[in-house]
Design a protein around this motif. Structure first.
Motif, PDB file in Angstrom:
ATOM      1  N   LEU A   1       1.992   6.945   8.916  1.00 13.35           N
ATOM      2  CA  LEU A   1       1.107   5.788   8.755  1.00 13.35           C
ATOM      3  C   LEU A   1       1.882   4.618   8.171  1.00 13.35           C
ATOM      4  O   LEU A   1       2.909   4.785   7.520  1.00 13.35           O
ATOM      5  N   GLY A   2       1.346   3.422   8.420  1.00 13.77           N
ATOM      6  CA  GLY A   2       1.990   2.214   7.921  1.00 13.77           C
ATOM      7  C   GLY A   2       1.032   1.374   7.099  1.00 13.77           C
ATOM      8  O   GLY A   2      -0.086   1.794   6.782  1.00 13.77           O
ATOM      9  N   GLN A   3       1.457   0.183   6.781  1.00 16.69           N
ATOM     10  CA  GLN A   3       0.673  -0.689   5.916  1.00 16.69           C
ATOM     11  C   GLN A   3      -0.686  -1.049   6.508  1.00 16.69           C
ATOM     12  O   GLN A   3      -1.699  -1.081   5.806  1.00 16.69           O
ATOM     13  N   THR A   4      -0.728  -1.301   7.794  1.00 15.51           N
ATOM     14  CA  THR A   4      -1.996  -1.686   8.434  1.00 15.51           C
ATOM     15  C   THR A   4      -3.021  -0.570   8.325  1.00 15.51           C
ATOM     16  O   THR A   4      -4.192  -0.801   7.972  1.00 15.51           O
ATOM     17  N   GLN A   5      -2.590   0.666   8.618  1.00 15.18           N
ATOM     18  CA  GLN A   5      -3.529   1.789   8.559  1.00 15.18           C
ATOM     19  C   GLN A   5      -3.970   2.078   7.120  1.00 15.18           C
ATOM     20  O   GLN A   5      -5.152   2.293   6.846  1.00 15.18           O
TER      21      GLN A   5
ATOM     22  N   HIS B   1       0.847  -1.194   0.000  1.00 16.81           N
ATOM     23  CA  HIS B   1       0.000   0.000   0.000  1.00 16.81           C
ATOM     24  C   HIS B   1       0.882   1.243   0.000  1.00 16.81           C
ATOM     25  O   HIS B   1       1.833   1.347   0.779  1.00 16.81           O
ATOM     26  N   ARG B   2       0.539   2.172  -0.888  1.00 16.79           N
ATOM     27  CA  ARG B   2       1.326   3.397  -1.014  1.00 16.79           C
ATOM     28  C   ARG B   2       0.477   4.607  -0.604  1.00 16.79           C
ATOM     29  O   ARG B   2      -0.731   4.633  -0.853  1.00 16.79           O
ATOM     30  N   LEU B   3       1.133   5.585   0.011  1.00 12.65           N
ATOM     31  CA  LEU B   3       0.508   6.868   0.303  1.00 12.65           C
ATOM     32  C   LEU B   3       0.952   7.847  -0.763  1.00 12.65           C
ATOM     33  O   LEU B   3       2.159   8.016  -1.000  1.00 12.65           O
ATOM     34  N   LEU B   4      -0.018   8.489  -1.421  1.00  8.87           N
ATOM     35  CA  LEU B   4       0.273   9.417  -2.509  1.00  8.87           C
ATOM     36  C   LEU B   4      -0.229  10.814  -2.155  1.00  8.87           C
ATOM     37  O   LEU B   4      -1.172  10.982  -1.371  1.00  8.87           O
ATOM     38  N   ARG B   5       0.396  11.803  -2.758  1.00  7.64           N
ATOM     39  CA  ARG B   5      -0.049  13.177  -2.570  1.00  7.64           C
ATOM     40  C   ARG B   5      -1.495  13.341  -3.052  1.00  7.64           C
ATOM     41  O   ARG B   5      -1.931  12.665  -3.993  1.00  7.64           O
TER      42      ARG B   5
ATOM     43  N   TRP C   1       9.114   4.333   7.848  1.00  2.00           N
ATOM     44  CA  TRP C   1       8.961   4.038   6.422  1.00  2.00           C
ATOM     45  C   TRP C   1       7.589   3.434   6.181  1.00  2.00           C
ATOM     46  O   TRP C   1       7.234   2.435   6.792  1.00  2.00           O
ATOM     47  N   ILE C   2       6.825   4.025   5.282  1.00  2.00           N
ATOM     48  CA  ILE C   2       5.468   3.560   5.019  1.00  2.00           C
ATOM     49  C   ILE C   2       5.467   2.131   4.509  1.00  2.00           C
ATOM     50  O   ILE C   2       4.592   1.329   4.852  1.00  2.00           O
ATOM     51  N   ALA C   3       6.477   1.774   3.729  1.00  2.00           N
ATOM     52  CA  ALA C   3       6.575   0.409   3.201  1.00  2.00           C
ATOM     53  C   ALA C   3       7.114  -0.574   4.239  1.00  2.00           C
ATOM     54  O   ALA C   3       7.110  -1.780   4.004  1.00  2.00           O
ATOM     55  N   GLY C   4       7.593  -0.064   5.364  1.00  2.00           N
ATOM     56  CA  GLY C   4       8.178  -0.921   6.396  1.00  2.00           C
ATOM     57  C   GLY C   4       9.687  -0.920   6.383  1.00  2.00           C
ATOM     58  O   GLY C   4      10.323  -1.374   7.341  1.00  2.00           O
ATOM     59  N   ALA C   5      10.280  -0.404   5.303  1.00  2.00           N
ATOM     60  CA  ALA C   5      11.738  -0.359   5.182  1.00  2.00           C
ATOM     61  C   ALA C   5      12.095   0.707   4.150  1.00  2.00           C
ATOM     62  O   ALA C   5      11.286   1.026   3.268  1.00  2.00           O
ATOM     63  N   PRO C   6      13.301   1.275   4.226  1.00  2.00           N
ATOM     64  CA  PRO C   6      13.707   2.274   3.235  1.00  2.00           C
ATOM     65  C   PRO C   6      13.930   1.627   1.874  1.00  2.00           C
ATOM     66  O   PRO C   6      14.189   0.416   1.779  1.00  2.00           O
ATOM     67  N   PRO C   7      13.848   2.400   0.794  1.00  3.60           N
ATOM     68  CA  PRO C   7      14.070   1.839  -0.548  1.00  3.60           C
ATOM     69  C   PRO C   7      15.499   1.375  -0.763  1.00  3.60           C
ATOM     70  O   PRO C   7      15.760   0.515  -1.592  1.00  3.60           O
ATOM     71  N   ALA C   8      16.460   1.949  -0.033  1.00  6.54           N
ATOM     72  CA  ALA C   8      17.872   1.571  -0.135  1.00  6.54           C
ATOM     73  C   ALA C   8      18.602   2.210   1.035  1.00  6.54           C
ATOM     74  O   ALA C   8      18.065   3.049   1.752  1.00  6.54           O
TER      75      ALA C   8
ATOM     76  N   ASP D   1       4.994  11.384  -6.646  1.00  5.45           N
ATOM     77  CA  ASP D   1       3.816  11.592  -5.796  1.00  5.45           C
ATOM     78  C   ASP D   1       3.776  10.653  -4.603  1.00  5.45           C
ATOM     79  O   ASP D   1       2.929  10.802  -3.725  1.00  5.45           O
ATOM     80  N   GLU D   2       4.674   9.681  -4.559  1.00  4.35           N
ATOM     81  CA  GLU D   2       4.641   8.714  -3.463  1.00  4.35           C
ATOM     82  C   GLU D   2       5.377   9.245  -2.238  1.00  4.35           C
ATOM     83  O   GLU D   2       6.535   9.678  -2.318  1.00  4.35           O
ATOM     84  N   CYS D   3       4.705   9.203  -1.102  1.00  2.00           N
ATOM     85  CA  CYS D   3       5.326   9.563   0.171  1.00  2.00           C
ATOM     86  C   CYS D   3       5.992   8.318   0.738  1.00  2.00           C
ATOM     87  O   CYS D   3       5.339   7.295   0.969  1.00  2.00           O
ATOM     88  N   LEU D   4       7.301   8.397   0.949  1.00  2.00           N
ATOM     89  CA  LEU D   4       8.062   7.245   1.430  1.00  2.00           C
ATOM     90  C   LEU D   4       8.015   7.112   2.947  1.00  2.00           C
ATOM     91  O   LEU D   4       8.124   6.004   3.489  1.00  2.00           O
ATOM     92  N   GLY D   5       7.869   8.226   3.647  1.00  2.00           N
ATOM     93  CA  GLY D   5       7.916   8.249   5.103  1.00  2.00           C
ATOM     94  C   GLY D   5       8.635   9.496   5.547  1.00  2.00           C
ATOM     95  O   GLY D   5       8.747  10.472   4.800  1.00  2.00           O
ATOM     96  N   GLY D   6       9.121   9.477   6.756  1.00  2.00           N
ATOM     97  CA  GLY D   6       9.823  10.662   7.243  1.00  2.00           C
ATOM     98  C   GLY D   6      10.318  10.488   8.660  1.00  2.00           C
ATOM     99  O   GLY D   6      10.263   9.386   9.228  1.00  2.00           O
ATOM    100  N   ALA D   7      10.809  11.577   9.227  1.00  2.00           N
ATOM    101  CA  ALA D   7      11.419  11.518  10.551  1.00  2.00           C
ATOM    102  C   ALA D   7      11.410  12.903  11.181  1.00  2.00           C
ATOM    103  O   ALA D   7      11.269  13.918  10.497  1.00  2.00           O
TER     104      ALA D   7
END
Length: 374
Positions: A154-158, A135-139, A290-297, A348-354
């Motif tokens: 937010l994460g995958q469950t939400q 599941h992806r969060l988009l603008r 990370w919204i996906a649960g892990a960073p892309p790299a 447009d994809e939000c990866l996450g943040g800190a």
């Protein structure tokens, strides 16, 4: 027990009203839920009762049931206490990010499931999709109203259980839909700021919880320019509220907050909206979500926002061993503020943040170097 498959968070505003309308028109089985997140402090400034009345009116207009939940204690424990602690530490927190994580997409989601629903829906300007089971969060499509910045925790469950019906629409279209449906909320003013502050003076509100601690205002060379009531009343880049008039021997230009030292209770100010003391090229963050649960790299390029509605800023991200981020910007950034959030995007994809911990701006550099080497 509700028979609705989706519970809409009816806030009493136009966006959530239209979110419910759109879902109903799609044939979705819905009910509303009004959340009270702030206990009335007697000031009359928080418009919770007006919002509740409008939410009830919208539910009646749509012919759907509405539920009520008081999350004010959870809000105090999970959001407001952190808000106070951060200000006391000299940082500038973002309670909207925490409210989404701790209340709207935690306790609200739990309440919806207790009512037998599978999904929740809100009036946020954001979108979701699913790619290869993720599941992806988009603008939101309306970039001027996009609220993905506030949803980056937010994460995958939400996301799997959340719908954002207005995310595909521009704000004027939302208001038009509300007007066509003869909703009382159609022309209601958008809420701004934080409900528990409302229209009150921020300094007066904060002083109820954090005692004033007068201290010195100095320029970057250490020259005494005035007095302040407490460094936590100020944030980097702030212009107003300094009570600094004309200074002998200085040009008649505005002064801006460029540094805060809680230990010495000193506020540092400088002239010029783009003072070099406000500029940074790098930041360090607390452990990232990370919204996906892990960073892309472990290291990658993307864009970032260090505040809401900021234009995309190109950057390079390095994930550190503790999960925090080292972010290098391609261009200097103004007034990047510890306690605020840095949010990362690929298109447009939000990866996450800190949460931002420090930058390499001149007056933060020592703290930045200490964190960098630990």
């Amino acid at each position: 027990m509700s028979q609705a498959r989706t519970i809409v968070g009816l806030s009493g505003g136009v966006d959530s009203s239209v979110a419910a309308l759109l879902l109903q028109r799609e044939g979705e089985s819905i009910a509303g839920l009004f959340m009270q997140n702030w206990a009335d402090d007697g000031s009359g400034e928080c418009r919770a009762e007006d919002d509740r009345r409008d939410a009830v009116a919208i539910a009646g207009k749509l012919g759907i049931p509405i539920h009520f939940r008081d999350f004010s204690q959870q809000y105090w424990d999970g959001v407001f206490q952190h808000f106070l602690d951060e200000y006391a530490a000299g940082r500038t927190p973002n309670p909207d990010v925490l409210c989404n994580r701790e209340v709207k997409f935690k306790h609200f989601l739990d309440a919806a499931r207790e009512l037998g629903a599978d999904y929740i829906a809100t009036g946020h300007y954001a979108r979701t999709d699913e790619v290869d089971g993720r599941h992806r969060l988009l603008r939101g499509m309306d970039r001027n109203k996009d609220q993905s910045y506030f949803l980056h925790q937010l994460g995958q469950t939400q996301l799997a259980a959340t719908k954002f019906p207005v995310g595909e629409l521009p704000k004027p279209a939302v208001r038009q839909l509300a007007a066509d449906a003869v909703f009382a909320t159609a022309n209601k003013k958008d809420s701004t700021g934080i409900c528990f502050i409302g229209e009150r003076d921020f300094r007066s509100f904060l002083a109820q919880y954090l005692p004033m601690q007068p201290g010195e205002i100095r320029d970057p060379d250490g020259v005494l320019l005035g007095q302040h009531d407490g460094v936590f009343f100020h944030t980097l880049g702030q212009r107003g509220g300094l009570n600094i008039g004309g200074v002998k021997g200085r040009e008649a230009a505005p002064w801006y907050v460029v540094g805060k030292d809680v230990a010495s209770n000193t506020l540092t100010i400088d002239q010029g909206v783009d003072s070099p003391y406000l500029m940074s090229m790098r930041l360090l963050s607390e452990p990232a979500h990370w919204i996906a649960g892990a960073p892309p790299a472990a290291a990658f390029e993307c864009t970032a926002q260090t505040r809401y509605r900021q234009p995309d800023e190109a950057c390079r991200v390095e994930v550190r061993e503790d999960g925090g981020l080292l972010i290098h910007f391609d261009a200097p950034q103004r007034a990047v503020t510890p306690g605020q959030s840095v949010v990362l995007y690929l298109g447009d994809e939000c990866l996450g943040g800190a949460v931002i911990a420090a930058t390499d701006a001149p007056l933060q550099r020592t703290h930045f170097d200490t964190l960098f080497n630990t």
